[in-house]
Design an enzyme around this catalytic site. Structure first.
Site, PDB file in Angstrom:
ATOM      1  N   ASP A 186       0.831  -1.200   0.000  1.00 36.23           N
ATOM      2  CA  ASP A 186       0.000   0.000   0.000  1.00 36.23           C
ATOM      3  C   ASP A 186       0.871   1.259   0.000  1.00 36.23           C
ATOM      4  O   ASP A 186       1.929   1.285   0.645  1.00 36.23           O
ATOM      5  CB  ASP A 186      -0.875  -0.016   1.266  1.00 36.23           C
ATOM      6  CG  ASP A 186      -1.716   1.219   1.402  1.00 36.23           C
ATOM      7  OD1 ASP A 186      -2.715   1.324   0.676  1.00 36.23           O
ATOM      8  OD2 ASP A 186      -1.332   2.103   2.201  1.00 36.23           O
ATOM      9  N   GLU A 223       1.520  -0.445  -4.900  1.00 33.34           N
ATOM     10  CA  GLU A 223       0.502   0.532  -5.253  1.00 33.34           C
ATOM     11  C   GLU A 223       1.198   1.857  -5.544  1.00 33.34           C
ATOM     12  O   GLU A 223       1.673   2.541  -4.636  1.00 33.34           O
ATOM     13  CB  GLU A 223      -0.516   0.732  -4.138  1.00 33.34           C
ATOM     14  CG  GLU A 223      -1.629   1.676  -4.569  1.00 33.34           C
ATOM     15  CD  GLU A 223      -2.322   2.396  -3.441  1.00 33.34           C
ATOM     16  OE1 GLU A 223      -1.751   2.469  -2.333  1.00 33.34           O
ATOM     17  OE2 GLU A 223      -3.428   2.903  -3.658  1.00 33.34           O
TER      18      GLU A 223
HETATM   19  O1  LIG Z   1     -10.193   7.871   0.993  1.00 27.75           O
HETATM   20  C1  LIG Z   1      -9.562   7.508   1.961  1.00 27.75           C
HETATM   21  C2  LIG Z   1      -8.612   6.356   1.875  1.00 27.75           C
HETATM   22  C3  LIG Z   1      -8.081   6.130   0.671  1.00 27.75           C
HETATM   23  C4  LIG Z   1      -7.185   5.010   0.402  1.00 27.75           C
HETATM   24  C5  LIG Z   1      -6.944   3.997   1.316  1.00 27.75           C
HETATM   25  C6  LIG Z   1      -6.095   2.952   0.975  1.00 27.75           C
HETATM   26  C7  LIG Z   1      -5.473   2.930  -0.279  1.00 27.75           C
HETATM   27  O2  LIG Z   1      -4.652   1.907  -0.641  1.00 27.75           O
HETATM   28  C8  LIG Z   1      -5.713   3.981  -1.186  1.00 27.75           C
HETATM   29  O3  LIG Z   1      -5.085   3.954  -2.384  1.00 27.75           O
HETATM   30  C9  LIG Z   1      -6.556   5.002  -0.847  1.00 27.75           C
HETATM   31  N1  LIG Z   1      -9.651   8.112   3.169  1.00 27.75           N
HETATM   32  C10 LIG Z   1     -10.569   9.237   3.308  1.00 27.75           C
HETATM   33  C11 LIG Z   1     -10.799   9.507   4.802  1.00 27.75           C
HETATM   34  C12 LIG Z   1      -9.556   9.852   5.524  1.00 27.75           C
HETATM   35  C13 LIG Z   1      -8.749   8.853   6.050  1.00 27.75           C
HETATM   36  C14 LIG Z   1      -7.657   9.154   6.836  1.00 27.75           C
HETATM   37  C15 LIG Z   1      -7.373  10.506   7.067  1.00 27.75           C
HETATM   38  O4  LIG Z   1      -6.319  10.841   7.895  1.00 27.75           O
HETATM   39  C16 LIG Z   1      -8.165  11.536   6.498  1.00 27.75           C
HETATM   40  C17 LIG Z   1      -9.260  11.184   5.725  1.00 27.75           C
HETATM   41  C18 LIG Z   1     -10.038  10.474   2.605  1.00 27.75           C
HETATM   42  O5  LIG Z   1     -10.800  11.365   2.331  1.00 27.75           O
HETATM   43  N2  LIG Z   1      -8.682  10.487   2.276  1.00 27.75           N
HETATM   44  C19 LIG Z   1      -8.057  11.611   1.542  1.00 27.75           C
HETATM   45  C20 LIG Z   1      -8.050  11.297   0.030  1.00 27.75           C
HETATM   46  C21 LIG Z   1      -7.447   9.894  -0.240  1.00 27.75           C
HETATM   47  O6  LIG Z   1      -6.036   9.907   0.124  1.00 27.75           O
HETATM   48  C22 LIG Z   1      -5.447   8.718   0.552  1.00 27.75           C
HETATM   49  C23 LIG Z   1      -4.536   8.048  -0.258  1.00 27.75           C
HETATM   50  C24 LIG Z   1      -4.103   8.492  -1.563  1.00 27.75           C
HETATM   51  C25 LIG Z   1      -4.988   8.932  -2.550  1.00 27.75           C
HETATM   52  C26 LIG Z   1      -4.499   9.333  -3.792  1.00 27.75           C
HETATM   53  C27 LIG Z   1      -3.139   9.315  -4.059  1.00 27.75           C
HETATM   54  O7  LIG Z   1      -2.626   9.686  -5.272  1.00 27.75           O
HETATM   55  C28 LIG Z   1      -2.264   8.870  -3.072  1.00 27.75           C
HETATM   56  O8  LIG Z   1      -0.926   8.817  -3.376  1.00 27.75           O
HETATM   57  C29 LIG Z   1      -2.722   8.462  -1.833  1.00 27.75           C
HETATM   58  O9  LIG Z   1      -3.937   6.874   0.150  1.00 27.75           O
HETATM   59  C30 LIG Z   1      -4.203   6.347   1.372  1.00 27.75           C
HETATM   60  C31 LIG Z   1      -3.542   5.152   1.724  1.00 27.75           C
HETATM   61  C32 LIG Z   1      -3.811   4.598   2.970  1.00 27.75           C
HETATM   62  O10 LIG Z   1      -3.190   3.454   3.331  1.00 27.75           O
HETATM   63  C33 LIG Z   1      -4.690   5.205   3.874  1.00 27.75           C
HETATM   64  C34 LIG Z   1      -5.345   6.395   3.503  1.00 27.75           C
HETATM   65  O11 LIG Z   1      -6.204   6.990   4.361  1.00 27.75           O
HETATM   66  C35 LIG Z   1      -5.099   6.966   2.240  1.00 27.75           C
HETATM   67  C36 LIG Z   1      -5.757   8.208   1.829  1.00 27.75           C
HETATM   68  O12 LIG Z   1      -6.587   8.773   2.611  1.00 27.75           O
END
Ligand SMILES: O=C(/C=C/c1ccc(O)c(O)c1)N[C@@H](Cc1ccc(O)cc1)C(=O)NCCCOc1c(-c2ccc(O)c(O)c2)oc2cc(O)cc(O)c2c1=O
Ligand SMILES: [Ca+2]
Length: 476
Positions: A186, A223
Site C-alpha cells: 500500500d 501501489e
Molecule cells: O479515501 C480515503 C482512503 C483512501 C485510500 C486507502 C487505501 C489505499 O490503498 C488507497 O489507495 C486510498 N480516506 C478518506 C478519509 C480519511 C482517512 C484518513 C485521514 O487521515 C483523512 C481522511 C479520505 O478522504 N482520504 C483523503 C483522500 C485519499 O487519500 C489517501 C490516499 C491516496 C490517494 C491518492 C493518491 O494519489 C495517493 O498517493 C494516496 O492513500 C491512502 C492510503 C492509505 O493506506 C490510507 C489512507 O487513508 C489513504 C488516503 O486517505
C-alpha cells in the site's frame, strides 16, 4: 520480484475486499479452486484503528502488526492460507508500512492502545524516533514531500531507520511463514524505492510446506498511483516488482463508456502508456477508485454499470496484457461505508443464492458467470498471441488467442452480424458469456466454426451482454 507464484494452468486474481478469513477459505474450496482462479488479495491483516462508523478505510490505519482484525485472528488466517494453497489458490496480503494510524481516540482491533499525537504505538512498539518529522503532503510535485511527509495526517514511518526496517521485515516474514505468496504494498509511492529494496531484500523464501518450489520469492505488487503529471513515476518501482497500473483502469473505463472507440484497443498495452506487461497488475476498478475519488475517478467502471463492467472485465481477461485482478465488492451507497455487519461491528458472511450469486450486501463480481467464465477462458488460451484482429471501424471488435480462443465485442448501437475468422478448429462451441458448457450442451448461444475457421458471429446491440467468447475447453 514480479513472478506471481501462481499454480500452473491458473490465472485471475480476485480481491475479496473485507472478506473474513474463514469465508475466504470456504470460497477457495467451494468456488475459486474449482473455477481455476489463481489467487486472492485479502484485506489488511494487521491490527487497525477502530473508527466510530467503521469506515472501510479504518483498515488502512495500522495500530500494530498483530494479526487481529475484523476479518479474523492469526489462527484463522493460518487456516485460510493452508486451505487455499491446498486447492491451488494463492494468498496475497495488502500490507501497510508507509504509515501508522492518524489522530483520533485510538485503540486497535486487537485491543492495543496508541497515541498518534505523540507517535507512540506500543503494540509494535514504535516511538517518535521511528517517524519522519511531522509535515503534510501538500505538493505532489515535490518527491521529498511525497515520501517524507504525512499522507492525510497518517503518521509517516521512516523506512530508512534500521529498527523500522527490522519490524517491517519481521511482519512480512511472519506472513511468509504462514504461507502467503506475495504482497500488495500500500502507498508505495510514499516510500523511497531504495528503502523498499532493503526491506524486500530481507524477505525469506516462500514456505515450501505450502507447495511453493524451493527458492521462490514473494510476488510484490506496489501501489503506485501514477497518472502522469506528478514528480514520482511508476518506473522508479518497476525494478523492484510489479506496480498497480491505474492507467489501465482509467483507459478501459473510457473505452467501454464510449469515450474512446473500441477499434483503438488494437494496440492495447505499453503503447497506451502502461508499464511492461510483466510489471503491470491490471484491473477495471479497485477498492479505492470504485468510490469515485481515487485515480481515474469519474470514468472508472464498477458493478453499478453492469453491462459495461462485464464487457471491460471480459476484455481485460481475454487480452494477454498484464496480470489481471478482479474486484469483488460489497454494495455501498456512501463512499466511506464499511462492509455489511451483523451488529454494526462484526462483518457479516456472504450468503449465496441458488444461481451461485451472492446476497447479504456482497456483490461478488467474481461469481458473475460472464467474469468467472472468462477466467477459465484465460486459463484455456495460455500465452497464445492475439491474431485475426477485426473491427468495423468503430465499436465492434474481435480477436482470437492463437487457435484456442475467440472473443467479439459490440459497443455500437446496432447489431454485430458478420462472418469472422475465429482461428479455432472446426466444431460447435458454447458461448461462455451467454451460457455455460454443461456436458455436451450449452445453456446459452452456440457458435459453429467451419473448416476454414470462420463463423457467423451475431451480437445484437440490445442483448444483455455486448460480448461473445468461445474457446477450446467450451467445445461441444
Ligand atoms: O479515501 C480515503 C482512503 C483512501 C485510500 C486507502 C487505501 C489505499 O490503498 C488507497 O489507495 C486510498 N480516506 C478518506 C478519509 C480519511 C482517512 C484518513 C485521514 O487521515 C483523512 C481522511 C479520505 O478522504 N482520504 C483523503 C483522500 C485519499 O487519500 C489517501 C490516499 C491516496 C490517494 C491518492 C493518491 O494519489 C495517493 O498517493 C494516496 O492513500 C491512502 C492510503 C492509505 O493506506 C490510507 C489512507 O487513508 C489513504 C488516503 O486517505
Ligand atoms: Ca512516507
Amino acid at each position: 520480484q514480479f513472478d506471481t507464484n501462481y499454480a500452473s494452468g491458473r490465472s485471475g486474481m480476485v480481491h475479496l475486499f473485507e472478506w473474513k478469513w474463514d469465508d475466504i477459505a470456504a470460497e477457495c474450496e467451494n468456488f475459486l479452486g474449482p473455477n481455476g482462479f489463481a489467487g486472492v488479495q485479502v484485506s489488511p491483516v494487521n491490527e487497525n484503528a477502530v473508527k466510530d462508523s467503521r469506515p472501510w478505510w479504518e483498515r488502512y490505519q495500522p495500530i500494530s502488526y498483530k494479526l487481529v482484525t475484523r476479518s479474523g485472528n492469526e489462527e484463522q488466517f493460518a487456516s485460510m492460507t493452508r486451505r487455499c494453497n491446498a486447492v491451488g489458490v494463492r494468498i496475497y496480503v495488502d500490507v501497510i508500512f508507509n504509515h501508522m494510524a492518524a489522530n483520533g481516540g485510538t485503540y486497535g482491533t486487537g485491543g492495543s492502545t496508541a497515541s498518534p499525537s505523540s507517535k507512540s504505538y506500543p503494540g509494535v512498539p514504535y516511538s517518535s524516533l521511528d517517524f519522519n518529522p511531522t509535515c503534510a503532503i501538500s505538493n505532489y510535485n515535490d518527491a521529498n514531500q511525497v515520501r517524507n511527509c504525512e499522507l492525510v495526517g497518517l503518521r509517516d514511518l521512516n523506512q530508512g531507520n534500521s529498527y523500522v526496517q527490522e519490524k517491517i521485515a519481521e511482519f512480512l516474514n511472519h506472513l511468509i511463514d504462514l504461507g502467503v505468496a506475495g504482497f500488495r504494498v500500500d502507498a508505495a509511492k510514499h516510500m523511497w524505492p531504495a528503502d523498499l529494496g532493503v526491506i524486500y531484500g530481507r524477505l525469506k523464501n516462500l514456505n515450501t510446506d505450502h507447495g511453493f518450489s524451493s527458492g521462490s520469492k514473494a510476488y510484490i505488487v506496489q501501489e503506485v498511483i501514477d497518472m502522469g503529471g506528478e514528480a514520482i513515476s511508476k518506473s522508479e518501482y518497476t525494478g523492484l516488482g510489479a506496480i498497480t497500473e491505474f492507467r489501465h483502469s482509467d483507459s478501459i473505463g473510457k473505452a467501454f463508456r464510449g469515450k474512446n472507440q473500441l477499434r483503438y484497443l488494437s494496440n492495447w498495452g505499453t503503447a497506451w502508456g502502461f508499464a511492461a506487461s510483466d510489471r503491470s497488475l491490471v484491473f477495471v476498478d479497485n477498492h479505492d477508485n470504485q468510490r469515485g475519488h481515487g485515480a481515474g475517478g469519474a470514468d472508472v467502471l464498477t458493478y453499478k454499470v453492469p453491462k459495461q463492467y462485464k464487457m471491460a472485465s471480459a476484455f481485460m481477461l481475454a487480452h494477454p496484457f498484464g496480470t489481471p485482478r478482479v474486484m469483488s465488492s460489497f454494495s455501498f451507497s456512501d463512499t466511506d461505508q464499511g462492509p455489511p455487519t451483523t451488529d454494526g461491528h462484526n462483518i457479516a458472511s456472504p450468503s449465496f443464492n441458488s444461481d451461485n450469486s451472492c446476497s447479504g450486501g456482497w456483490v461478488c463480481e467474481h461469481r458473475w458467470r460472464q467474469i468467472y467464465n472468462m477466467v477459465a477462458f484465460r486459463n484455456a488460451v495460455g500465452s497464445d498471441a492475439i491474431q485475426n484482429w477485426w473491427d468495423n471501424g468503430s465499436n465492434q471488435i474481435a480477436f482470437s488467442r492463437g487457435s484456442r480462443g475467440f472473443v467479439a465485442f459490440n459497443n455500437d448501437n446496432y447489431d454485430l452480424n458478420s462472418s469472422l475468422q475465429t482461428g479455432l478448429p472446426a466444431g460447435t462451441y458454447c458461448d461462455v458469456i451467454s451460457g455455460t458448457k454443461n456436458g455436451s450442451s450449452c445453456t446459452g448461444k452456440t457458435v459453429t466454426v467451419g473448416s476454414d475457421g470462420r463463423a457467423s458471429i451475431y451480437l445484437g446491440n440490445s442483448e444483455d451482454d455486448g460480448v461473445l467468447a468461445i474457446h477450446v475447453n467450451a467445445m461441444l
